[in-house]
Design an enzyme around this catalytic site. Structure first.
Site, PDB file in Angstrom:
ATOM      1  N   ASP A  62       7.519  -3.724  -1.891  1.00  7.32           N
ATOM      2  CA  ASP A  62       8.497  -4.425  -2.734  1.00  7.32           C
ATOM      3  C   ASP A  62       7.882  -5.680  -3.342  1.00  7.32           C
ATOM      4  O   ASP A  62       8.148  -6.019  -4.508  1.00  7.32           O
ATOM      5  CB  ASP A  62       9.723  -4.805  -1.913  1.00  7.32           C
ATOM      6  CG  ASP A  62      10.583  -3.601  -1.549  1.00  7.32           C
ATOM      7  OD1 ASP A  62      10.357  -2.516  -2.124  1.00  7.32           O
ATOM      8  OD2 ASP A  62      11.473  -3.744  -0.684  1.00  7.32           O
ATOM      9  N   ASN A  89       2.626   1.748   0.256  1.00 14.08           N
ATOM     10  CA  ASN A  89       3.805   1.793   1.121  1.00 14.08           C
ATOM     11  C   ASN A  89       3.459   2.379   2.493  1.00 14.08           C
ATOM     12  O   ASN A  89       3.908   1.876   3.530  1.00 14.08           O
ATOM     13  CB  ASN A  89       4.903   2.635   0.464  1.00 14.08           C
ATOM     14  CG  ASN A  89       5.704   1.842  -0.562  1.00 14.08           C
ATOM     15  OD1 ASN A  89       5.834   0.630  -0.458  1.00 14.08           O
ATOM     16  ND2 ASN A  89       6.249   2.534  -1.552  1.00 14.08           N
ATOM     17  N   ASP A  93       2.210   2.670 -14.739  1.00 14.23           N
ATOM     18  CA  ASP A  93       2.513   3.142 -13.395  1.00 14.23           C
ATOM     19  C   ASP A  93       1.475   2.572 -12.433  1.00 14.23           C
ATOM     20  O   ASP A  93       0.278   2.558 -12.729  1.00 14.23           O
ATOM     21  CB  ASP A  93       2.487   4.673 -13.366  1.00 14.23           C
ATOM     22  CG  ASP A  93       2.953   5.230 -12.037  1.00 14.23           C
ATOM     23  OD1 ASP A  93       4.174   5.432 -11.897  1.00 14.23           O
ATOM     24  OD2 ASP A  93       2.106   5.455 -11.161  1.00 14.23           O
ATOM     25  N   GLU A 131       7.872   3.018  -9.220  1.00 15.86           N
ATOM     26  CA  GLU A 131       6.747   2.115  -9.505  1.00 15.86           C
ATOM     27  C   GLU A 131       6.339   2.169 -10.961  1.00 15.86           C
ATOM     28  O   GLU A 131       5.230   1.802 -11.321  1.00 15.86           O
ATOM     29  CB  GLU A 131       5.543   2.461  -8.606  1.00 15.86           C
ATOM     30  CG  GLU A 131       4.913   3.798  -8.874  1.00 15.86           C
ATOM     31  CD  GLU A 131       5.501   4.936  -8.062  1.00 15.86           C
ATOM     32  OE1 GLU A 131       4.801   5.941  -7.909  1.00 15.86           O
ATOM     33  OE2 GLU A 131       6.641   4.816  -7.586  1.00 15.86           O
TER      34      GLU A 131
END
Length: 329
Positions: A223, A214, A206, A249
């Site tokens: 992205d 973000n 992760d 993620e």
């Protein structure tokens, strides 16, 4: 005796000569009619994206091939009629055994309708054919065994099937396996490892602080982070390993036939690849780290969920211990 002038004698009816002339004219008309029908038949077949053919099984000779053969194969029909080896040479090498074996099955079954194989055209293109083959049921006893068929060009259909399969199994953003496809493949590897008594490792990872990325730099850069991490996965893992995106993620990997030492080595290599990534936003450069949970197949594991659960617990333990690390569970 009266001398008669032959020209004065009555003309015989010459019925045989008249009948011969009529028969000749009728024959010429029939030849012309058949020729016209053949030309029409060939003209129709040229526009069909399929090849009609007839094959004498005993002599191994091609008796007929329709005009589309030269267009699809890019090879001379005359050469094929002279030597069937021309067909064998055009079949994709990996498909030749299947193509010949399925043709032979026509003698047993009377028909084979699911015969698909690839050919290589004269200019090097690879095309897919679906070849339906049938025994000639109209042949009388003692007549040569003839197989007839129609070979359809299904290249476009195969291409579409491949694209649809790709869409159904691939994560659109990262081009990795999507969650469903990953776990389907992982379950097969789990069952195979159980049956063969071989080793198997399961890895979860992760991205640390991904929400902050973000929020700070925008979802577009987020992205890009996901895409670059997936590239690291493809570069660091072994050829037989599975890798996929299973959450926002979160990524997962399965290492078939992998010893504990090798599994740890692959996870560390992936960790280093990710640590080397660099991203730029308005002149500001930053990197990312991941937390990984690694576990191995044990004799008590009855399903893949057991490995997934242990790897998930190990990954969150890595988070609790400060992130950017690998924990084995």
């Amino acid at each position: 005796m009266v001398n008669e002038n032959p020209q004065d004698l009555p003309h015989p009816p010459w019925p045989e000569t008249g009948q011969s002339l009529t028969a000749l004219i009728d024959a010429q008309r029939e030849v012309a009619r058949l020729s016209a029908r053949e030309q029409l038949f060939n003209a129709l077949l040229v526009s069909v994206n399929a090849v009609l053919w007839a094959f004498d099984w005993e002599t191994r000779r091609v008796l007929y091939v329709s005009p589309a053969y030269e267009r699809l194969f890019g090879r001379s029909a005359g050469l094929l009629l002279a030597d069937v080896q021309q067909w064998r040479d055009s079949v994709y090498p990996d498909d030749l055994e299947h193509a010949e074996r399925s043709l032979a099955q026509v003698l047993e079954k009377g028909a084979v309708e699911d015969r698909e194989y690839r050919i290589v055209t004269a200019d090097g293109q690879v095309r897919w054919l679906r070849d339906k083959c049938f025994l000639n049921r109209l042949a009388e006893p003692g007549q040569p065994v003839m197989v007839v068929g129609i070979a359809e060009d299904i290249t476009d259909r195969k291409r579409l099937e491949t694209e649809l399969q790709h869409l159904a199994t691939t994560d659109a953003l990262t081009r990795s396996s999507n969650r469903r496809h990953f776990f389907e493949c992982a379950s097969r590897e789990f069952q195979q490892a159980r049956q063969q008594g071989s080793s198997l490792a399961f890895l979860l990872l992760d991205i640390d602080n991904f929400k902050r990325i973000n929020d700070s730099y925008g979802h577009q850069l987020g992205d890009l982070v996901l895409q670059q991490l997936a590239e690291c996965g493809r570069a660091a893992l072994r050829r037989a390993d599975l890798f996929g995106r299973i959450g926002g993620e979160e990524f997962a990997a399965v290492f078939p036939g992998c010893t504990p030492q090798m599994a740890r080595h692959v996870a560390e290599r992936l960790q280093r690849e990710i640590q080397h990534l660099r991203f730029n936003h308005q002149g500001q450069t930053f990197g990312i780290t991941v937390s990984q949970g690694l576990t191995l197949l044990s004799a008590d594991d009855e399903c893949l969920d057991a490995l997934y659960s242990r790897a998930d617990a190990a990954m969150y333990e890595a988070k609790r211990q400060g992130k950017n690390r690998i924990i084995c569970g």
